[in-house]
Design a protein around this motif. Structure first.
Motif, PDB file in Angstrom:
ATOM      1  N   HIS A  90      33.660  40.251  49.432  1.00 50.74           N
ATOM      2  CA  HIS A  90      32.938  38.976  49.376  1.00 50.74           C
ATOM      3  C   HIS A  90      31.437  39.195  49.178  1.00 50.74           C
ATOM      4  O   HIS A  90      30.619  38.388  49.606  1.00 50.74           O
ATOM      5  CB  HIS A  90      33.192  38.172  50.656  1.00 50.74           C
ATOM      6  N   ARG A  91      31.108  40.289  48.526  1.00 50.43           N
ATOM      7  CA  ARG A  91      29.700  40.563  48.259  1.00 50.43           C
ATOM      8  C   ARG A  91      29.223  39.781  47.038  1.00 50.43           C
ATOM      9  O   ARG A  91      30.044  39.290  46.243  1.00 50.43           O
ATOM     10  CB  ARG A  91      29.506  42.062  48.040  1.00 50.43           C
ATOM     11  N   PRO A  92      27.917  39.686  46.845  1.00 47.45           N
ATOM     12  CA  PRO A  92      27.395  38.989  45.664  1.00 47.45           C
ATOM     13  C   PRO A  92      27.869  39.643  44.367  1.00 47.45           C
ATOM     14  O   PRO A  92      28.116  40.855  44.311  1.00 47.45           O
ATOM     15  CB  PRO A  92      25.874  39.111  45.826  1.00 47.45           C
ATOM     16  N   THR A  93      27.973  38.855  43.321  1.00 47.20           N
ATOM     17  CA  THR A  93      28.484  39.340  42.040  1.00 47.20           C
ATOM     18  C   THR A  93      27.668  40.520  41.520  1.00 47.20           C
ATOM     19  O   THR A  93      28.229  41.506  41.021  1.00 47.20           O
ATOM     20  CB  THR A  93      28.468  38.205  41.005  1.00 47.20           C
ATOM     21  N   THR A  94      26.348  40.447  41.622  1.00 49.36           N
ATOM     22  CA  THR A  94      25.503  41.525  41.099  1.00 49.36           C
ATOM     23  C   THR A  94      25.802  42.850  41.793  1.00 49.36           C
ATOM     24  O   THR A  94      25.856  43.910  41.144  1.00 49.36           O
ATOM     25  CB  THR A  94      24.020  41.164  41.264  1.00 49.36           C
TER      26      THR A  94
END
Length: 528
Positions: free
Chosen positions: A142-146
């Motif tokens: 669930h980390r940021p896309t980048t």
């Protein structure tokens, strides 16, 4: 010969120009159908004359432009000419092949012979369980896309032994927008030629350059770059970006065995970008839905009841159904010093833009009908004011009538709107336009009609969404069918006549979608 059709979003397609006649418009029965809400259903036609092709406007509401100029008589067209119909551009061309993108070659592109260039379906299979497992773990995190994209680039470096890598989206002008970078050696500055980007994105090739010298496509510190691997990635089913890898210390052993690893990682990166785009689109759609819902409530409050309480001696009924949450149709029943009246307007534009114009029109109209200005001057005053704020390719059609029970007369005006149905003495006829559309041309003359309006008479005004409503087979309800229906029941009260019309249209349409706003307003004269 062919036409290059460019819609308002810039999407291009080619349509052959064959035979001796080609009809253009929004309706399905045209030779060239346009998905353009600002085009008329039967807008224009191209005709092959003795001296070449000509364009003719077919009585469209907004007109047709040839090289940004309006014309009233058939006009000759030549190669390179541009027709403007609504928000659609038609380019007349006799070249044998359409070129969507022109790609220039940057300096340093003198030698781009790849060691390997294979299509993606030709990649050799290999087992990459560990790397793919790590990639899947990244995807479900669930980390940021980048951050996830950076991890995928790092996995690509690990799988291939490359020193630097990036994920970038590329626009139509071949300008990359970097989303993630990972480096193990060398600088973060990486530059690609347009030719390489075109080969990867347009030809859909994954490219390996085993030895890069000063004449290779890398234009930043070319003496440092030893090897290059570049493959397309897809964010929406079409190549929209790249996964780029290179080595700057020692030549990496890029070969076809790496294609499965790199292209699989590129596919995963594309999935992340597609998910991000879908998530952003869903959030935007939810916000728009909220705004449209609020706007719909406001818009409904601007309209009078569909069953108003008119002055003694009159009867009235209305109906409105938007094809979306908000729209550009507007009706009004009103009392003034001139008598009791009805008005119906149709704004060229749907959703929020049409609703905003409609709100402005409501304010203008309310002030006008309450002023001492005679009805004969209303349309000219409206036109002058609307020109000051309407954008290009926006206009309004409008019809109104003001009846006087003392004189048994009615003043009727029509600015480019559908002909109203006028029943007098048991006979029904159409009342055609008395002036052009509003908001497009300045200093035009508008006229009105004065007609008898006695007990038992009826006036039916409607927007084009009613006769244009199609059934599942694509057949329109039609103006003639509506006219016959009104003729059969014109002795009934407006509320009863309204129900007859709505029932007939509903039976005709069946399960077909509604593709335009439907508005109906009926004014009747009754004994005092």
């Amino acid at each position: 010969m062919h036409l290059i059709v460019i819609d308002e979003n810039g999407t291009r397609r080619s349509h052959p120009l064959t035979g001796s006649r080609l009809t253009v418009g929004r309706a399905r029965d045209n030779d060239l159908q346009l998905s353009d809400r600002f085009a008329s259903r039967h807008h224009a036609e191209l005709v092959l004359a003795t001296d070449g092709w000509q364009v003719r406007d077919r009585g469209s509401k907004a007109g047709t432009l040839l090289n940004k100029q309006r014309f009233s008589v058939p006009a000759s067209i030549e190669r390179g000419d541009e027709l403007r119909i609504g928000r659609t551009r038609l380019l007349f061309d006799d070249s044998t092949e359409e070129q969507d993108i022109s790609i220039s070659v940057s300096e340093g592109d003198r030698n781009e012979s790849p060691t390997h260039a294979v299509r993606l379906d030709e990649a050799q299979s290999s087992r990459l369980t560990r790397i793919m497992t790590s990639a899947v773990r990244e995807l479900i995190s669930h980390r940021p896309t980048t951050e996830i994209l950076r991890s995928l680039v790092e996995l690509a470096l690990s799988a291939t032994g490359a020193d630097r890598g990036l994920v970038a989206l590329v626009d139509e002008d071949m300008k990359p927008r970097v989303r993630a970078v990972a480096t193990r050696a060398g600088s973060d500055d990486i530059s690609l030629s347009r030719r390489m980007l075109a080969r990867v994105l347009v030809d859909r090739q994954a490219i390996i350059l085993q030895t890069v010298d000063t004449s290779a496509p890398i234009t930043v510190s070319p003496d440092e770059v030893k090897s290059v691997l570049c493959t397309p990635l897809s964010a929406d089913g079409q190549p929209r970006g790249i996964l780029y890898l290179d080595s700057v210390v020692h030549p990496a052993a890029f070969d076809p065995r790496h294609f499965e690893a790199v292209t699989t990682l590129a596919s995963l990166a594309g999935m992340m970008l597609a998910h991000e785009s879908a998530r952003d689109a869903a959030a935007a759609a939810e916000e728009l839905k909220f705004q449209l819902s609020a706007a719909a409530v406001i818009q409904r409050k601007l309209l009078p009841p569909v069953d108003p309480e008119p002055l003694p001696g009159f009867s009235a009924a209305a109906y409105q159904e938007m094809c979306q949450a908000v729209g550009g149709d507007f009706y009004d029943f009103f009392s003034s010093s001139h008598g009791f009246g009805v008005m119906l307007a149709d704004v060229a534009g749907k959703r929020l833009d049409g609703a905003l114009i409609m709100a402005s029109l409501h304010a203008d109209w309310t002030n006008l009908r309450g002023s001492p200005m005679p009805p004969e001057s209303w349309m000219r005053a409206l036109n002058t004011h609307m020109i000051s704020y309407l954008p290009d390719n926006r206009f309004v059609t409008l019809a109104f009538a003001v009846a006087d029970r003392e004189t048994n007369r009615v003043v009727y005006g029509n600015a480019g709107h559908n002909p109203a149905f006028y029943c007098h003495g048991g006979e029904l006829r159409r009342l055609h336009t008395t002036g052009p559309v509003l908001g497009m041309f300045d200093e035009l003359e508008f006229s009105t009609l004065e007609l008898p309006f006695c007990p038992g008479d009826r006036l039916v005004i409607f927007s084009d969404g009613l006769p244009d409503q199609q059934n599942p087979a694509g057949e329109e309800f039609g103006d003639e069918r509506l006219f016959r229906l009104v003729a059969e029941h014109m002795g009934e009260l407006p509320s009863e006549l309204r129900q007859r019309i709505l029932h007939a249209v509903d039976e005709h349409s069946g399960d077909a979608d509604q593709d335009d706003d439907m508005t109906l307003a009926i004014l009747g004269r009754e004994p005092d």
